[in-house]
Write an enzyme that holds these catalytic residues in place. Sequence first.
Site, PDB file in Angstrom:
ATOM      1  N   LYS A 178       0.847  -1.190   0.000  1.00 38.61           N
ATOM      2  CA  LYS A 178       0.000   0.000   0.000  1.00 38.61           C
ATOM      3  C   LYS A 178       0.881   1.237   0.000  1.00 38.61           C
ATOM      4  O   LYS A 178       1.897   1.310   0.715  1.00 38.61           O
ATOM      5  CB  LYS A 178      -0.887  -0.043   1.258  1.00 38.61           C
ATOM      6  CG  LYS A 178      -1.933   1.053   1.371  1.00 38.61           C
ATOM      7  CD  LYS A 178      -2.790   0.789   2.614  1.00 38.61           C
ATOM      8  CE  LYS A 178      -3.884   1.810   2.819  1.00 38.61           C
ATOM      9  NZ  LYS A 178      -4.720   1.489   4.007  1.00 38.61           N
ATOM     10  N   SER A 223      -9.368   1.339   3.301  1.00 43.21           N
ATOM     11  CA  SER A 223      -8.582   2.162   2.407  1.00 43.21           C
ATOM     12  C   SER A 223      -7.554   1.373   1.602  1.00 43.21           C
ATOM     13  O   SER A 223      -6.963   1.879   0.653  1.00 43.21           O
ATOM     14  CB  SER A 223      -7.867   3.254   3.212  1.00 43.21           C
ATOM     15  OG  SER A 223      -6.989   2.691   4.196  1.00 43.21           O
ATOM     16  N   SER A 276      -9.552  -1.159   7.506  1.00 44.85           N
ATOM     17  CA  SER A 276      -9.011  -1.125   6.149  1.00 44.85           C
ATOM     18  C   SER A 276      -8.261  -2.381   5.748  1.00 44.85           C
ATOM     19  O   SER A 276      -7.935  -2.553   4.575  1.00 44.85           O
ATOM     20  CB  SER A 276      -8.083   0.091   5.993  1.00 44.85           C
ATOM     21  OG  SER A 276      -8.816   1.286   6.148  1.00 44.85           O
TER      22      SER A 276
END
Length: 578
Positions: free
Chosen positions: A73, A147, A171
């Site tokens: 990420k 996210s 997330s």
Amino acid sequence: MSWRDFAGLRAHYAAGASPMKVAEEVLERIAAFADPALFITQVAPDALRARAGALTAEGPCGRPLWGIPFVVKDNIDCAGLPTTAGCPDAAVMPAEDAPVVQRLLAAGALLVGKVNLDQFATGLVGVRSPHGTPRNAIMPDYVPGGSSSGSATAVAAGIAAFSLGTDTAGSGRIPAAAQELVGLKPSLGLLPTHGVVPACRSLDCVSIFAHGVADATEVLQLAAGPDAADPYSRPAPAHWRALGAPAPSCRIAVPLAEQLSFDTADDAARFAAAIDTCAAAGATIIRVDIAPLLAVARRLYEGAWVAERTEAIRARVEHAPQTLHPITRCILQGGLNKLTVDAFADFHAAAQARLHAGGIFTQADALLLPTHPGLPSLADLQAEPIAANSRLGTYTNFVNLCDLAALALPNGRRGDGVPCGITLVGAAFSEARLAALGAAFMGETLPQPVIGAEDIALFCIGAHMSGLGLNHQVLRHGGRFIAEGRTTEEYRLFDMGPRPGMLRVAEGGVAILGEVWAIPAASLGPFLAEIPPPLGFTRVRLADGSAPLGFIAEPAGLAGLPDISARGGWRAHLAAKT
């Protein structure tokens, strides 16, 4: 597709493939998936080939993740690749890898690139990025989950075998449910967040996406450990392990029926089916009140922790708000108006919720929850961007506030094909227990756990066994289930009321069924101090030739008590009594 998980890759390598070949396959899969919103920065093909070529030339060299491709990420630092957190204006070029990335590279993993996310890790939907929305690899018309949207999509699409995300409010779990993955949210501080752009720094954790529990926990085992530069990292207890064995019996807590809310009847039916699956596997289902947990969950986006998010990038919120995604900007600007006096009310509420959660885990091995009430489509989200996001976090937002661990698992699909998910939640550092329960739910076989050098094997024959009334004492002292066991035929068992007493005899003995647990050596004395007379510990002879410590009773304390040896064990005796 010749591989998607660790087992497939390792079989691919055993059949003669090399990391160079896998790198080419990864590039082909990226091109075939053709999602321009997936990567923010992809490792240049020549650089990927160079790393793969070096791994090929070196060979495994004992590295457990040799040649296994992964993505990260883009709020986690990777040396030489910009970290943007989904905000191009905030890009920085890190000189070194975040510790979690460094540990995985040292284990031989192959980094493919940095993937998209909800900007500054603010959101559970996966659409709040100036780079676009990564496609849900299972249901393209539905949100990918956020996210950590790109982290989930890359694994679900078969581009990476695992990925790193982050999880503050859910997330690492919502995207897993959205795309039929395992999402492991470790205990706070178990994976260091040094080198991670903070969202809520006191609650942030690095999370792991994979296709199976074994893969996720293998990554966790390799990446775990404190970092001297991270004030929020913390060492795990000495007994901590990422993997455990499924115990013969367990207690699963489930919310009261009136505390469950779903978007569709199909979502409700899938969760009911998950409860039935656990019960059919031998779990005792316990209904518990989670109202305090649901209440504190709402404070995550209404209280002090919004201000903590704002503090992380305060200068940008105050002086360059135009660089932020509109919804992200709206949320973070709200943090500027929070009052300190209200923050203390939030902190006290969180402490009360942690106390309530602790009470749940004295009577249950895990709390079973829907990962979300239902997955919104992209059209649903466009109609209600804030409300849909908030509803997704109904069962996730409280977990980090209460210092808990969680494991999200796929739970089939609705009639319309939309994936559903469940989450197993446990006390801090209960990853091994959650992994065992999760693997059993998925029908996955985990490696047999071993008794470490710092552990003592303990043979339990009564109420301390899994799922029974005193098992919480074993767990509190760091016990880990290893396997069922049976004594040699030289023991008798007696009913002492709430627990049995076992006696070794010279003749007329039978084999007694029990369980072998691993107890940290340092905990053995305190545990023994809790055992009332006439019970104590001694070496117990098992049928497999081992002789762990076990519970034994003084003969005088058993005089006149019912001899229940013929039933072969305490569980069978309890079943006969009912």
